[in-house]
Design a protein around this motif. Sequence first.
Motif, short mmCIF file in Angstrom:
data_model
loop_
_atom_site.label_atom_id
_atom_site.label_comp_id
_atom_site.label_asym_id
_atom_site.label_seq_id
_atom_site.Cartn_x
_atom_site.Cartn_y
_atom_site.Cartn_z
N ILE A 76 -50.62 -47.79 24.48
CA ILE A 76 -51.87 -47.32 25.10
C ILE A 76 -51.62 -46.20 26.12
N PRO A 77 -50.66 -46.33 27.05
CA PRO A 77 -50.43 -45.21 27.98
C PRO A 77 -49.95 -43.94 27.27
N ALA A 78 -49.17 -44.09 26.23
CA ALA A 78 -48.71 -42.91 25.50
C ALA A 78 -49.89 -42.18 24.86
N GLN A 79 -50.82 -42.92 24.32
CA GLN A 79 -52.00 -42.32 23.71
C GLN A 79 -52.86 -41.64 24.79
N ALA A 80 -53.00 -42.27 25.93
CA ALA A 80 -53.78 -41.68 27.02
C ALA A 80 -53.14 -40.39 27.52
N THR A 81 -51.82 -40.38 27.59
CA THR A 81 -51.11 -39.18 28.02
C THR A 81 -51.32 -38.05 27.02
N GLN A 82 -51.29 -38.37 25.75
CA GLN A 82 -51.50 -37.35 24.72
C GLN A 82 -52.92 -36.79 24.81
N GLN A 83 -53.89 -37.67 25.01
CA GLN A 83 -55.28 -37.22 25.13
C GLN A 83 -55.46 -36.34 26.37
N ALA A 84 -54.80 -36.71 27.45
CA ALA A 84 -54.91 -35.92 28.67
C ALA A 84 -54.31 -34.53 28.46
N THR A 85 -53.20 -34.47 27.76
CA THR A 85 -52.58 -33.18 27.46
C THR A 85 -53.49 -32.33 26.59
N GLU A 86 -54.11 -32.93 25.60
CA GLU A 86 -55.03 -32.19 24.74
C GLU A 86 -56.23 -31.69 25.52
N ARG A 87 -56.75 -32.51 26.43
CA ARG A 87 -57.88 -32.08 27.25
C ARG A 87 -57.50 -30.90 28.15
N ARG A 88 -56.29 -30.98 28.74
CA ARG A 88 -55.84 -29.89 29.59
C ARG A 88 -55.67 -28.60 28.79
N ASP A 89 -55.08 -28.72 27.62
CA ASP A 89 -54.90 -27.53 26.77
C ASP A 89 -56.24 -26.92 26.38
N ALA A 90 -57.20 -27.77 26.03
CA ALA A 90 -58.53 -27.28 25.67
C ALA A 90 -59.21 -26.63 26.87
N ARG A 91 -59.04 -27.22 28.04
CA ARG A 91 -59.62 -26.64 29.25
C ARG A 91 -59.01 -25.27 29.54
N ASP A 92 -57.69 -25.15 29.36
CA ASP A 92 -57.04 -23.86 29.58
C ASP A 92 -57.56 -22.80 28.62
N VAL A 93 -57.80 -23.19 27.37
CA VAL A 93 -58.35 -22.24 26.40
C VAL A 93 -59.75 -21.80 26.84
N ARG A 94 -60.57 -22.75 27.28
CA ARG A 94 -61.92 -22.40 27.72
C ARG A 94 -61.89 -21.49 28.94
N GLN A 95 -60.98 -21.76 29.87
CA GLN A 95 -60.90 -20.92 31.06
C GLN A 95 -60.44 -19.51 30.72
N ASP A 96 -59.48 -19.39 29.81
CA ASP A 96 -59.05 -18.06 29.37
C ASP A 96 -60.19 -17.32 28.70
N THR A 97 -60.96 -18.05 27.90
CA THR A 97 -62.09 -17.44 27.22
C THR A 97 -63.13 -16.96 28.23
N ARG A 98 -63.36 -17.74 29.26
CA ARG A 98 -64.32 -17.33 30.28
C ARG A 98 -63.89 -16.02 30.93
N GLN A 99 -62.60 -15.92 31.23
CA GLN A 99 -62.11 -14.69 31.86
C GLN A 99 -62.28 -13.50 30.92
N ASP A 100 -61.95 -13.68 29.66
CA ASP A 100 -62.14 -12.60 28.68
C ASP A 100 -63.61 -12.21 28.58
N SER A 101 -64.46 -13.21 28.58
CA SER A 101 -65.89 -12.95 28.48
C SER A 101 -66.40 -12.20 29.72
N ARG A 102 -65.86 -12.55 30.87
CA ARG A 102 -66.25 -11.84 32.10
C ARG A 102 -65.85 -10.37 32.03
N GLU A 103 -64.67 -10.12 31.48
CA GLU A 103 -64.22 -8.74 31.36
C GLU A 103 -65.12 -7.94 30.42
#
Length: 80
Positions: free
Chosen positions: A18-45
Motif C-alpha cells: 500500500i505505501p509503495a502504491q501511494a508513493t507511485q501515485q504521489a510521484t505521478e501527481r507531481r509529474d502531472a502538476r509539473d507538466v501543467r505548470q510548464d504549460t501555464r508558463q508557455d501559455s502566458r508567454e
Amino acid sequence: MKKSVLMLLTLSALFTAIPAQATQQATERRDARDVRQDTRQDSREVKQDCRNGVFGNADCRQDHRENKQDGRDAARDVKY
C-alpha cells in the motif's frame, strides 16, 4: 496455527504494498502538476506575445486555448 501464520504473512505483504502504491501515485501527481505548470508558463508567454501585437486577437485566443488543452492532455497522459 498455520492459518494465523498465513494470515499474518498476507497482511504484512498488503501493508508493504500500500505505501509503495501511494508513493507511485504521489510521484505521478507531481509529474502531472509539473507538466501543467510548464504549460501555464508557455501559455502566458503566448498571451504576452498577443498583447504585444504579434498576432491577431482571434488567433491569440485560439492559441491560448490550444496550449492549455495540450497541457491538460499531457498531464492526463502522465497521471493515468
